[in-house]
Design an enzyme around this catalytic site. Sequence first.
Site, PDB file in Angstrom:
ATOM      1  N   SER A  25      10.122 126.146 -47.074  1.00 55.34           N
ATOM      2  CA  SER A  25      11.703 126.720 -46.945  1.00 55.34           C
ATOM      3  C   SER A  25      12.500 125.873 -46.778  1.00 55.34           C
ATOM      4  O   SER A  25      12.801 124.733 -47.030  1.00 55.34           O
ATOM      5  CB  SER A  25      11.396 128.179 -46.303  1.00 55.34           C
ATOM      6  OG  SER A  25      12.435 128.957 -46.724  1.00 55.34           O
ATOM      7  N   GLU A  80      10.050 126.504 -55.653  1.00 54.79           N
ATOM      8  CA  GLU A  80      10.056 128.089 -55.256  1.00 54.79           C
ATOM      9  C   GLU A  80      11.441 128.673 -54.786  1.00 54.79           C
ATOM     10  O   GLU A  80      12.061 127.786 -54.259  1.00 54.79           O
ATOM     11  CB  GLU A  80       8.970 128.181 -54.322  1.00 54.79           C
ATOM     12  CG  GLU A  80       9.144 127.632 -52.902  1.00 54.79           C
ATOM     13  CD  GLU A  80      10.015 128.544 -51.984  1.00 54.79           C
ATOM     14  OE1 GLU A  80      10.070 129.762 -52.049  1.00 54.79           O
ATOM     15  OE2 GLU A  80      10.299 127.992 -51.084  1.00 54.79           O
ATOM     16  N   HIS A 116       7.658 131.687 -50.794  1.00 56.98           N
ATOM     17  CA  HIS A 116       7.669 132.900 -49.879  1.00 56.98           C
ATOM     18  C   HIS A 116       6.542 134.009 -50.319  1.00 56.98           C
ATOM     19  O   HIS A 116       6.836 135.105 -50.628  1.00 56.98           O
ATOM     20  CB  HIS A 116       8.931 133.339 -49.586  1.00 56.98           C
ATOM     21  CG  HIS A 116       9.962 132.429 -49.311  1.00 56.98           C
ATOM     22  ND1 HIS A 116      10.417 131.321 -49.746  1.00 56.98           N
ATOM     23  CD2 HIS A 116      10.504 132.544 -47.807  1.00 56.98           C
ATOM     24  CE1 HIS A 116      11.168 130.622 -48.863  1.00 56.98           C
ATOM     25  NE2 HIS A 116      11.174 131.303 -47.828  1.00 56.98           N
TER      26      HIS A 116
END
Lengths: 330, 330
Positions: A103, A220, A290
Amino acid sequence: MAHIYIYSPSGAVRDKAAFRRGIQRLKVLGHEVEVDPAALASVQRFAGDDAERVAAIARAAASGADVSLISRGGYGLTRILPDIDFAAVAQAAKAGMRWVGFSDFTALQLGALAKTGATTWSGPALIADIGAPDEPDDITLDCLDDVIHGHAEGTGWVMGKKQAEQLHQDLQRLGLRPEGGESVRVAEHATLWGGNLAVVAALLGTPYFPQVEGGVLYLEDVGEPVYRIERLLTQLQLAGVLTRQKAVVLGGFTEMATTAHDKGFSMKTVVARLAQQLPVPVIPALPFGHVPTKVCLPTGACVSLSVHGREVMMLWDDHDHDHDHDHHGH
Amino acid sequence: MAHIYIYSPSGAVRDKAAFRRGIQRLKVLGHEVEVDPAALASVQRFAGDDAERVAAIARAAASGADVSLISRGGYGLTRILPDIDFAAVAQAAKAGMRWVGFSDFTALQLGALAKTGATTWSGPALIADIGAPDEPDDITLDCLDDVIHGHAEGTGWVMGKKQAEQLHQDLQRLGLRPEGGESVRVAEHATLWGGNLAVVAALLGTPYFPQVEGGVLYLEDVGEPVYRIERLLTQLQLAGVLTRQKAVVLGGFTEMATTAHDKGFSMKTVVARLAQQLPVPVIPALPFGHVPTKVCLPTGACVSLSVHGREVMMLWDDHDHDHDHDHHGH
């Protein structure tokens, strides 16, 4: 058993129960867990002010741990990039430390790759993946374990039937045909890189964006309206980044918001359009993002990538390939 | 009275009542309004498919109108940038057409500036500003009228007292001191450019991002969590874009979402930090953005910018400066 250093380079830890639970679970697995003194610091939305988080990264680098694992992502790394000692990050990696996270952590990973060529690991975070109320995902834990013990040598995954059919059509159109058996080699000795799409795009045009040619780019994202995802992908496309890769690999794009106004515009149409426009294959279904089940990916390492039917296999080059890969078929 | 061409380069028009109301109001003002045949087209979230919107821009360019005005923004321009005939856009501008719009329209404006150096106008959109249920804002209409009739020669605005105090502290720290009277000259013969922050940042690294040195960069945005605004500003900063300007001018940052997790992190702290870090002044309170009162700004034109007490004055260079500016003090 490994020495794991927990630190907070991004957002402030709010869920302290999950933080403690994660540490406890790592200890139960037999690891020695060292917690950075500022891991629970909080200034505005950040885990301490900018200087504190820069210092935390430096302490992680100097800790001599086998693994440094972020407590969580959030937001906070891009604004301290000019102050991070990437040489120290790279030196620690060279000495055997695996930097693990995802992330917002993408900013540290790509900054390190751009500035030093260091390999870091995209993988779980303490709170989201180890300390969550539910038991941690087995595959996530197994992959992390492989990284911790230096056994990681690749990863594989299975695409949906329709996804695979589309990909094989695309591969054929692009002149990528099976050799020998039926496996299509998409990339060899290619630099694996990527991470969270919004963070990857947020580095474009800056000195922290790696100039990778012929790489394998994985992406992602979470919680974005679909049009933003497309705008970010379009930016990477118009900048020539996607075209310069051997493959674009898509992980989880979760909690994507569509509205009545979208009228059929969706991640599916976005990905289909992208695959149609790009001169390189777009490979779906990477178990990363995630999502509970996430593999670990050595960002900055050389990999080979092949497709066989519905299976995708990605192997890290820098490993003894005599080993049996079967147990990595996550 | 002017010939105004209405077209839809971005999102599909859903509010057809506002669309018709806007056209009616322009007619009442005495203008000849020509509506592009695809202005109400709808494919997914877009005002027609990509080819249709590219063709609509070409028709606007070929219309011979005095003003081409977008029906609305939304999303849709970045993905068609490679197909837009920017030479035709520039040629129309040179022949006297004023291209007017904002928000997603930023992509067309900056693309045109990067590819051809053309001047386009950041200003109202038909639906949001002319056709909304409420009567259009007087200043917005006056400014558009000035653009329509070629009378626009500059704009001015008043900062809040605390904003002005902070700015003058910053100006002094940066060695920008008053000359003669008490007016501080911040920029002269500087290229004015900018627009919607998310769209400006979405062009970074692509061939559609103008390479402006010593310019005046204005930015606005709507409906973003504050951390994203900061991430976008940080990207422009790390890319060296902000530092290369003479000034950064902030318009409306509206519907900014903060959460309990932000704990005091806000647009205010973001702007304060930015102003502290940058070697150029950050000038607040520009009446532009997703707000009812918006001035028109000639993107790509040369401007001079000065600050006097709480007042900011921006004048376009390419105009007869003997005129009285008082009636432009919006």
